[in-house]
Enzyme design. Structure first.
Site, PDB file in Angstrom:
ATOM      1  N   HIS A 186      -7.384  -3.822   4.141  1.00  0.00           N
ATOM      2  CA  HIS A 186      -8.741  -4.111   4.611  1.00  0.00           C
ATOM      3  C   HIS A 186      -9.278  -3.029   5.559  1.00  0.00           C
ATOM      4  CE1 HIS A 186      -8.772  -8.720   3.645  1.00  0.00           C
ATOM      5  NE2 HIS A 186      -8.074  -8.037   2.763  1.00  0.00           N
ATOM      6  N   GLU A 199      -9.746 -14.228  -4.686  1.00  0.00           N
ATOM      7  CA  GLU A 199      -8.796 -14.456  -3.601  1.00  0.00           C
ATOM      8  C   GLU A 199      -9.377 -14.041  -2.257  1.00  0.00           C
ATOM      9  OE1 GLU A 199      -5.496 -13.948  -0.786  1.00  0.00           O
ATOM     10  OE2 GLU A 199      -6.946 -12.421  -1.466  1.00  0.00           O
ATOM     11  N   ASP A 254      -3.686  -3.881  -1.358  1.00  0.00           N
ATOM     12  CA  ASP A 254      -4.076  -5.294  -1.467  1.00  0.00           C
ATOM     13  C   ASP A 254      -5.063  -5.501  -2.590  1.00  0.00           C
ATOM     14  OD1 ASP A 254      -4.397  -7.960  -0.881  1.00  0.00           O
ATOM     15  OD2 ASP A 254      -5.631  -7.639   0.889  1.00  0.00           O
ATOM     16  N   GLU A 302       1.169 -10.092  -2.976  1.00  0.00           N
ATOM     17  CA  GLU A 302       0.560  -9.724  -1.696  1.00  0.00           C
ATOM     18  C   GLU A 302       1.405  -8.674  -0.972  1.00  0.00           C
ATOM     19  OE1 GLU A 302      -2.247 -10.414  -0.430  1.00  0.00           O
ATOM     20  OE2 GLU A 302      -2.943 -12.017  -1.758  1.00  0.00           O
ATOM     21  N   ASP A 359      -9.687  -8.820  -7.268  1.00  0.00           N
ATOM     22  CA  ASP A 359     -10.819  -8.532  -6.389  1.00  0.00           C
ATOM     23  C   ASP A 359     -10.351  -7.844  -5.114  1.00  0.00           C
ATOM     24  OD1 ASP A 359      -9.580 -11.050  -5.763  1.00  0.00           O
ATOM     25  OD2 ASP A 359     -11.236 -11.493  -4.399  1.00  0.00           O
TER      26      ASP A 359
END
Length: 377
Positions: A350, A134, A100, A163, A69
């Site tokens: 992000h 996650e 990510d 990660e 995800d």
């Protein structure tokens, strides 16, 4: 074969798997792992897709762990390219999940395929644990799969989480632990009144601010060689009606501790509850939520193998770090597994235009394969 991991990363990025939607990523991965001799199980808990796959019959269990995800892309006008087009531009792989962590998942899958082809009689067991939860509540994902494994008596010995751990260049930093995260929500009740008649009111905000200042000034600990000192931060504060002449009768705040192993949830709560009494606030005014306890792998075969593989393929002496937020490693480490996080650069995670150096996908896959070979061959 050199571009296989990059091709798979692009295929995964092209699937808009915003939490908790897997968008077919795990189906694609499961088909490839099955072709490589893995026994694949698709586990659906609530709205979350999970995958557990294992190859090998006995011996130490090395698990690749990750998530399919991603967070939402945000305003599309902030992106130079479609966030789900997996664009290659001037040596960069650009797209939501590039760092990510779909590139890591792709690198892991291709590393496992090569390792199985080159060492069909390898020792030990190689596994995958993937989730689509996650980036979200993290309740029906890795946490639930670990419970499912425990019920079947399956214990992970070594775990590599994909990660994005690197800082300036691939492999320069590996996360060997993470701080714990404890959240508090205080709702303090007083008595609303007119600011000209304070004796007829009870300013809830004054009492709450006094508590928050007390907690912010408190020295929690000094940390240790791997962990920084425990930190307390207020993230939200709300009170009042919007009028300048009204004393607030209710005040609320949200706050967080990032804590090292010198603290635990109980020790922090005890201190806060003691300070609540000192400021005339009932302890039950605070609601608590533990996101995860601290965990660390201080030494062991996984660290040794990872250091050696990075030195071999990246020419670096990697740095061990516990900085940053938490990860799904928090659900795996408490079972006794050695856990490390190794992935690409994390400087754009992000963000709009999330990206990594395209060549790093294949390089990361080579490092992963080397680690597996050192532990299972």
């Amino acid at each position: 074969m050199a571009d296989d991991a990059l091709d798979l990363a692009r295929a995964l990025i092209a699937r808009a798997s915003v939490t908790p939607d897997d968008a077919g990523c795990q189906k694609l991965i499961g088909e490839r792992l099955a072709a490589a001799g893995f026994a694949v199980e698709h586990l659906r808990f609530g709205d979350v897709d999970n995958l557990w796959a294992v190859a090998g019959d006995s011996g130490p269990l090395l698990c690749f762990a990750g998530h399919t995800d991603v967070v939402p892309p945000g305003p599309l006008e902030d992106w130079s390219h479609d966030p789900f087009a997996a664009t290659l531009d001037d040596g960069w792989l650009i797209g939501r999940g590039a760092a990510d962590m779909k590139s890591s998942v792709a690198a892991m899958v291709c590393a496992a395929e090569r390792f199985r082809a080159r060492h069909p009689e390898h020792g030990g067991r190689l596994a995958f644990l993937l989730t689509s939860d996650e980036e979200g509540p993290a309740v029906d994902g890795t946490r639930a799969v670990m419970d499912w494994l425990a019920e079947r008596g399956v214990a992970i010995d070594y775990c590599l989480v994909g990660e994005p751990s690197s800082t300036d260049t691939l492999g320069d930093t590996v996360k060997n632990g993470r701080r714990g995260s404890l959240n508090g929500h205080a709702r303090v009740r007083g008595r609303q009144g007119h600011v000209a008649y304070p004796h007829k009111a009870d300013n809830a905000l004054h009492r709450l601010l006094a508590l928050l200042a007390d907690l912010a000034a408190h020295h929690w600990d000094d940390g240790d060689e791997f962990f920084p000192p425990t930190s307390f931060q207020v993230s939200n504060l709300e009170a009042g009606t919007g009028a300048e002449n009204v004393i607030p009768g209710i005040a609320e705040a949200r706050f967080n501790w990032r804590f090292n192993p010198k603290q635990d949830e109980a020790s922090i709560r005890r201190h806060v509850e003691q300070r609540c009494v000192a400021h005339g606030i009932p302890a039950e005014a605070i609601a608590w939520r533990l996101s995860g306890a601290p965990f660390i792998t201080r030494e062991g075969a996984l660290i040794d193998a990872t250091r050696a593989a990075i030195r071999e393929h990246a020419g670096l002496d990697t740095v061990l770090s516990t900085a940053g937020g938490t990860s799904d490693g928090r659900f795996i480490a408490p079972t006794g597994a050695q856990v490390l996080e190794l992935g690409p650069l994390n400087d754009t995670i992000h963000q709009a235009n999330e990206r990594i150096v395209a060549e790093d996908v294949a390089r990361l896959s080579d490092i992963y394969e080397d680690i597996v070979a050192r532990l299972l061959n």
